[in-house]
Design an enzyme around this catalytic site. Structure first.
Site, PDB file in Angstrom:
ATOM      1  CE1 TYR A 181      -3.181  -2.814   0.113  1.00 26.91           C
ATOM      2  CE2 TYR A 181      -3.813  -2.184   2.315  1.00 26.91           C
ATOM      3  CZ  TYR A 181      -3.981  -2.989   1.207  1.00 26.91           C
ATOM      4  OH  TYR A 181      -4.956  -3.944   1.213  1.00 26.91           O
ATOM      5  CE  LYS A 205       0.698 -17.452  -2.708  1.00 30.77           C
ATOM      6  NZ  LYS A 205      -0.241 -18.596  -2.709  1.00 30.77           N
ATOM      7  CG  ASP A 254      -2.770 -20.047  -0.763  1.00 33.59           C
ATOM      8  OD1 ASP A 254      -2.015 -19.885   0.202  1.00 33.59           O
ATOM      9  OD2 ASP A 254      -2.450 -20.754  -1.744  1.00 33.59           O
ATOM     10  CG  ASP A 284      -7.537  -4.269   3.589  1.00 30.72           C
ATOM     11  OD1 ASP A 284      -8.608  -4.240   4.219  1.00 30.72           O
ATOM     12  OD2 ASP A 284      -7.279  -3.517   2.636  1.00 30.72           O
ATOM     13  CG  ASP A 310     -13.036  -6.306   5.694  1.00 30.67           C
ATOM     14  OD1 ASP A 310     -12.769  -5.796   6.802  1.00 30.67           O
ATOM     15  OD2 ASP A 310     -13.465  -5.659   4.724  1.00 30.67           O
TER      16      ASP A 310
END
Ligand code: NAD
Length: 359
Positions: free
Chosen positions: A140, A194, A226, A250, A254
């Protein structure tokens, strides 16, 4: 005496924060806590008043406070403003200004509300996990970034690019937050990365393993993102604390919040290196129900419990607020968003009063 800056913000912000302040004031009145509360503007209301979503006066007050309690910002009224004036710029601005690098999001399913989840009640009933998300680094904020026209296979076309970047020190400080939080809970940390394809997250894993040596009493495991997304739905109760970077966090936070099925119930904390923090519900300003005494104030009230726990180090008061919320649910008191047949439907103010009475 601890200094708290209260920022109601926009939409339902005024209504829900008023109830959280009621709870803090009740604790204050009986001498359980000692606070000095001031208020500030942020978001759309701040743009209306000053032209700036994070005005200087709020900056000054926020820097001087020990903790900030925030409602929510934004709404359709401000959607078409130029980017620097958008309400969410105020939110990003205050997070950055206060160096809030650690985002703590508990996902708790109260047994009384297990039917609100879209998952089977037995998969989520009693769920209590904490997602620790790094907030100031990662793709980001990494440079270089942009969209530009380049030659691709001999043809000019637009190319978009961002940079995923983490330094050792950034990884270590968020890992420490996760291990420290785990020590106050069930002493297990799962680090999500990852590392099979991204070098940045190979470093992430290495540094988390190094940091774990300082916490021999906490059990560390690793999971690829994943798989973590899948496991959160398959068997979320296997986790205690999950720690991960900004982007994965993020998405996973959620996902985890939706396991509970009640957006009006979920608090969050964003902390700096010294325990100063900003506390807010995870939901937005809900313009569709603003001003109607319909909003559920419990996420904001539970945010005050996090404020008491993490910034004021008052675990006893934090637990009292959480127990009061649980007792109110036991009594069948519900705002519209969590209402079921047979329960007592109440408005925002009545829910706040019920929690104060249960305290
Ligand atoms: P939202 O979270 O405001 O609302 C989503 C849905 O959940 C709505 O139907 C709303 O009525 C309901 N809801 C949310 N909080 C509730 C509560 N406490 N009680 C009962 N119902 C509740 O998300 P949105 O509609 O996507 O966004 C609305 C505005 O909020 C936008 O301007 C957005 O930018 C802003 N927003 C702000 C924050 C923040 O301040 N941290 C976070 C998300 C969205």
């Amino acid at each position: 005496m601890a200094k708290i800056l209260v920022i109601p913000g926009d939409g339902i912000g005024q209504e829900i924060v008023a109830e959280a302040v009621k709870v803090l004031s009740a604790l204050q009145k009986e001498g359980a806590i000692a606070l000095e509360m001031d208020t500030g503007l942020l978001g759309g209301c701040a743009v209306d008043a000053t032209g700036d979503p994070y005005p200087e006066e709020t900056q000054r007050k926020a820097r001087a406070a020990d903790a900030v309690l925030l409602g929510a910002v934004g709404g359709p009224k401000w959607d078409n403003l130029p980017r620097p004036q958008r309400p969410e710029r105020g939110l990003l601005g205050i997070r950055k200004d206060l160096n809030l690098f650690a985002n703590l999001r508990p996902a708790v399913v109260y047994p009384q509300l297990a039917n609100a989840s879209t998952l089977k009640a037995d998969v989520v009933a009693g769920l209590d996990i904490l997602i620790v998300r790094e907030l100031t680094g990662d793709i980001y904020f990494g440079e270089p970034r942009g969209i530009e026209t380049r030659a691709v296979n001999g043809k000019q076309e637009r190319v978009g690019f961002n940079t995923m970047i983490y330094s050792e020190s950034e990884i270590r400080r968020i890992a420490k937050v996760a291990f420290d939080a785990a020590r106050k809970r069930n002493k297990r940390v799962c680090s999500v990365d990852k590392m099979n394809v991204l070098e940045t997250t190979q470093l992430w894993r290495d540094v988390v393993i190094e940091t774990a040596k300082e916490y021999p009493d906490v059990e560390l495991s690793h999971m690829l993102v994943d798989n973590a997304a899948m496991q959160l739905v398959r068997n979320p109760k296997q986790f205690d604390v999950i720690v991960t970077g900004n982007m994965f966090g993020d998405i996973l936070s959620d996902e985890a919040s939706m396991l509970t099925g009640s957006i009006g119930m979920l608090p969050s904390a964003s902390l700096d290196e010294h325990g100063k923090g900003m506390y807010e519900p995870i939901h937005g300003s809900a313009p569709d129900i603003a001003g109607k005494n319909l909003a559920n104030p419990l996420a904001t009230i539970l945010s005050t419990a996090m404020l008491l726990r993490y910034s004021l180090n008052n675990e006893a008061a934090a637990q009292r607020v959480e127990a009061a919320v649980s007792r109110v649910l036991d009594a069948g008191v519900r705002t519209a968003d969590i209402w079921e047949a047979g329960m007592k439907k109440v408005g925002t103010r009545e829910m706040g009063d019920a929690v104060v009475a249960a305290l």
